[in-house]
Design a protein around this motif. Structure first.
Motif, short mmCIF file in Angstrom:
data_model
loop_
_atom_site.label_atom_id
_atom_site.label_comp_id
_atom_site.label_asym_id
_atom_site.label_seq_id
_atom_site.Cartn_x
_atom_site.Cartn_y
_atom_site.Cartn_z
N THR A 268 0.85 -1.20 0.00
CA THR A 268 0.00 0.00 0.00
C THR A 268 0.88 1.24 0.00
OG1 THR A 268 -1.75 -1.15 1.22
CG2 THR A 268 -1.81 1.26 1.21
N ARG A 269 0.62 2.14 -0.94
CA ARG A 269 1.25 3.46 -0.97
C ARG A 269 0.14 4.47 -1.18
NH1 ARG A 269 6.18 4.26 -4.74
NH2 ARG A 269 7.38 3.98 -2.81
N GLY A 270 0.02 5.39 -0.22
CA GLY A 270 -1.11 6.32 -0.29
C GLY A 270 -2.41 5.55 -0.17
N GLY A 271 -3.30 5.74 -1.12
CA GLY A 271 -4.56 5.02 -1.08
C GLY A 271 -4.62 3.84 -2.03
N THR A 272 -3.48 3.45 -2.60
CA THR A 272 -3.46 2.38 -3.60
C THR A 272 -2.81 1.13 -3.02
OG1 THR A 272 -3.27 3.99 -5.39
CG2 THR A 272 -2.68 1.71 -5.89
N THR A 273 -3.51 0.01 -3.16
CA THR A 273 -3.01 -1.28 -2.67
C THR A 273 -2.94 -2.28 -3.83
OG1 THR A 273 -3.93 -0.94 -0.46
CG2 THR A 273 -3.44 -3.21 -1.11
N THR A 274 -1.83 -2.96 -3.92
CA THR A 274 -1.68 -4.05 -4.88
C THR A 274 -1.50 -5.36 -4.12
OG1 THR A 274 0.71 -3.69 -5.03
CG2 THR A 274 -0.68 -2.58 -6.66
N THR A 275 -1.99 -6.45 -4.68
CA THR A 275 -1.93 -7.76 -4.05
C THR A 275 -1.01 -8.67 -4.85
OG1 THR A 275 -4.15 -7.53 -3.15
CG2 THR A 275 -3.26 -9.76 -3.28
N HIS A 276 -0.18 -9.42 -4.13
CA HIS A 276 0.79 -10.29 -4.77
C HIS A 276 0.68 -11.68 -4.14
CE1 HIS A 276 2.76 -6.62 -6.34
NE2 HIS A 276 2.35 -6.12 -5.18
N ARG A 277 0.28 -12.66 -4.95
CA ARG A 277 0.13 -14.02 -4.45
C ARG A 277 0.67 -15.01 -5.47
NH1 ARG A 277 -5.50 -12.84 -5.56
NH2 ARG A 277 -5.78 -12.40 -3.34
N SER A 278 1.03 -16.17 -4.98
CA SER A 278 1.50 -17.24 -5.84
C SER A 278 0.37 -18.22 -6.10
CB SER A 278 2.68 -17.98 -5.17
OG SER A 278 3.00 -19.16 -5.88
N ARG A 279 0.04 -18.41 -7.37
CA ARG A 279 -1.03 -19.35 -7.70
C ARG A 279 -0.65 -20.78 -7.33
NH1 ARG A 279 -3.09 -17.45 -13.75
NH2 ARG A 279 -3.87 -15.37 -13.13
N ARG A 280 0.63 -21.12 -7.53
CA ARG A 280 1.06 -22.49 -7.29
C ARG A 280 1.41 -22.74 -5.83
NH1 ARG A 280 5.78 -25.04 -10.95
NH2 ARG A 280 4.08 -24.85 -12.47
N HIS A 281 2.00 -21.75 -5.15
CA HIS A 281 2.56 -22.00 -3.82
C HIS A 281 1.89 -21.22 -2.70
CE1 HIS A 281 5.72 -24.09 -5.93
NE2 HIS A 281 6.04 -23.00 -6.60
N GLY A 282 0.83 -20.47 -2.99
CA GLY A 282 0.24 -19.61 -1.98
C GLY A 282 -0.68 -20.31 -1.00
N ARG A 283 -1.16 -21.51 -1.34
CA ARG A 283 -2.11 -22.20 -0.47
C ARG A 283 -1.38 -23.14 0.48
NH1 ARG A 283 -7.43 -22.41 -0.81
NH2 ARG A 283 -7.36 -21.54 -2.94
N CYS A 284 -1.75 -23.10 1.77
CA CYS A 284 -1.08 -23.92 2.77
C CYS A 284 -1.46 -25.39 2.62
CB CYS A 284 -1.45 -23.44 4.18
SG CYS A 284 -0.84 -21.78 4.53
N ALA A 285 -0.47 -26.26 2.85
CA ALA A 285 -0.69 -27.69 2.71
C ALA A 285 -1.08 -28.33 4.03
CB ALA A 285 0.58 -28.35 2.17
N ALA A 286 -0.88 -27.64 5.14
CA ALA A 286 -1.22 -28.15 6.47
C ALA A 286 -1.65 -26.98 7.34
CB ALA A 286 -0.03 -28.87 7.09
N PRO A 287 -2.44 -27.23 8.39
CA PRO A 287 -2.86 -26.13 9.27
C PRO A 287 -1.64 -25.40 9.84
CG PRO A 287 -4.12 -28.11 9.75
CD PRO A 287 -3.03 -28.52 8.81
N PRO A 288 -1.53 -24.10 9.64
CA PRO A 288 -0.34 -23.37 10.08
C PRO A 288 -0.40 -23.01 11.56
CG PRO A 288 -1.83 -21.90 8.94
CD PRO A 288 -2.46 -23.25 8.86
N SER A 289 0.78 -22.84 12.15
CA SER A 289 0.86 -22.46 13.56
C SER A 289 1.40 -21.04 13.74
CB SER A 289 1.74 -23.45 14.32
OG SER A 289 3.03 -23.53 13.74
#
Length: 438
Positions: free
Chosen positions: A76-97
């Motif tokens: 976020t800079r000023g009022g603008t926010t960009t989102t950055h995620r990995s389609r292949r690696h962004g989802r957790c494979a096990a419940p995180p701690s």
């Protein structure tokens, strides 16, 4: 004559936050000043609900979010926010701690602890967004949390480029019986996410303990860099710290290069955190093509300085070389092994009454020059080979004599934090002991 070695221990001190720098952080926004662009924060995740951490740097809010199944970064800079995620690696494979957010060089990385291991789930290069190496901006770094957290200096995901801390004559500097080592503390990514650290190793129990972290100002561009592949030398009342400028190396940059720098300081580099001013360490490459030099190793024979290093004819085709001279700013080329194409870790060692140069032939070398530790004379003619196990990647031949005989401390290329961040998160510390003379 050197003995034969075999592996006796593997060590892996993974820690997102350097233990000596940990501070508790309450929910909200508070100051987290850093001497270098190497910071980390960890927050427990309670149940399936969302969690977030954010760094505020130079007018940017760099937030890592976990929504219950997927992790992402938001800028976020000023009022603008960009989102950055990995389609292949962004989802957790096990419940995180736990949720972890790191700044290493110009990279922000979001990690999630799953099944007791940290996994990188999102990463962003800040180049072009903010000058993360600017000391003024780093002094104003802030951390924002949604709950109690822990923060501090970034630690390491693995160790490599291990050298003994030595006196100028090449003998190991010890703390009691403990050997002292410099190492590259691997970050979540390529060479530009790592930095230099100092450790001690008990030669009997093989316990490894963190001592300090070293960062560098260069003689030309401003800012603080996590340069590494370092040799620390005690020279009278001063420390000499010779290092390689890997801290901003970009593999795909057509103008990429690496060189060596030298710091002189009276500060106790074996403890705490230090930012060292450097000058150029001019390593001669007369008579052969060189696009970069690295891995400096310094010894004074009583008559002259010897400096071992690696030189690349292109990236990545490299070979060992040796320079000598009356001072470190008056070096001339002594010899080189230009027949090599994947050899580095150049290390000068006194063996009996002779000086020898050890190195590491990587697996990409020519036939007969792969996965071995060649030994050279001071003219860089091969005169032998070290009989020792050769782990993955390019393990350096770092040797010390102890009460139990010779000890070899090296490393391998075992990665950490999953596939998102790619090469550079290695490795294990691999310890070998003398098992008999050959």
């Amino acid at each position: 004559m050197l003995p034969r070695f075999e592996i006796v221990r593997r060590l892996r001190p993974v820690s997102l936050i350097q233990p000596g720098s940990q501070v508790p952080v309450a929910a909200g926004i508070q100051a987290l000043p850093m001497p270098a662009p190497y910071a980390a924060a960890v927050q427990p995740i309670s149940g399936p609900g969302p969690a977030s951490l954010a760094l505020h740097l130079g007018g940017l809010r760099l937030a890592g979010r976990f929504d219950g199944s997927r992790a992402e970064l938001q800028v976020t800079r000023g009022g603008t926010t960009t989102t950055h995620r990995s389609r292949r690696h962004g989802r957790c494979a096990a419940p995180p701690s736990q949720l972890g957010l790191t700044l290493t060089g110009t990279h922000v990385t979001l990690l999630v602890e799953e099944a007791d291991e940290w996994v990188a789930r999102a990463r962003l290069d800040l180049t072009g967004l903010v000058d993360a190496r600017d000391e003024t901006l780093l002094a104003d770094l802030q951390l924002e949390t949604t709950g109690p957290a822990t923060a501090g200096l970034f630690g390491q995901l693995g160790l490599r480029d291990i050298r003994l801390v030595t006196s100028r004559d090449g003998t190991p500097v010890r703390d009691g019986d403990a050997l002292l080592l410099s190492a590259t503390s691997a970050g979540p990514g390529f060479f530009d996410t790592a930095h230099t650290s100092v450790w001690s190793l008990d030669p009997d129990s093989l316990a490894l303990e963190h001592r300090s972290d070293l960062f560098f100002r260069r003689p030309d561009p401003p800012g603080v860099y996590g340069d590494h592949a370092t040799h620390v030398v005690r020279d009278g009342d001063e420390w000499l710290v010779a290092t390689s400028t890997w801290g901003d190396f970009q593999q795909h940059d057509p103008d990429r290069s690496v060189r060596a720098t030298l710091a002189r300081t009276s500060a106790n580099v074996l403890s705490g955190t230090h930012v060292l001013d450097t000058t150029e360490l001019p390593l001669p490459t007369d008579g052969f093509t060189s696009v970069g030099v690295w891995d400096p190793h310094l010894v004074h024979t009583g008559e002259e300085w010897l400096v071992g290093f690696a030189s690349a004819r292109k990236f990545f085709r490299f070979h060992p070389a040796l320079a000598s001279g009356p001072s470190l700013d008056r070096l001339t080329l002594r010899g080189t092994a230009v027949d090599r194409r994947a050899t580095e870790g150049t290390t000068i060692l006194r063996v009996g009454d002779e000086w020898r140069v050890l190195a590491s032939d990587g697996r990409d070398g020519r036939r007969g020059q792969r996965a071995r530790y060649p030994m050279f004379d001071l003219g860089m003619s091969e005169v032998g080979e070290l009989a020792a196990a050769y782990p993955t990647n390019l393990p350096w031949p770092t040797l010390a004599q102890t009460d139990q005989g010779w000890l070899m401390i090296t490393f391998n290329a075992v990665p950490a934090t999953g596939p998102l961040v790619g090469y550079g998160t290695h490795g294990d510390v691999v310890v070998q002991r003398e098992v008999g003379r050959v």
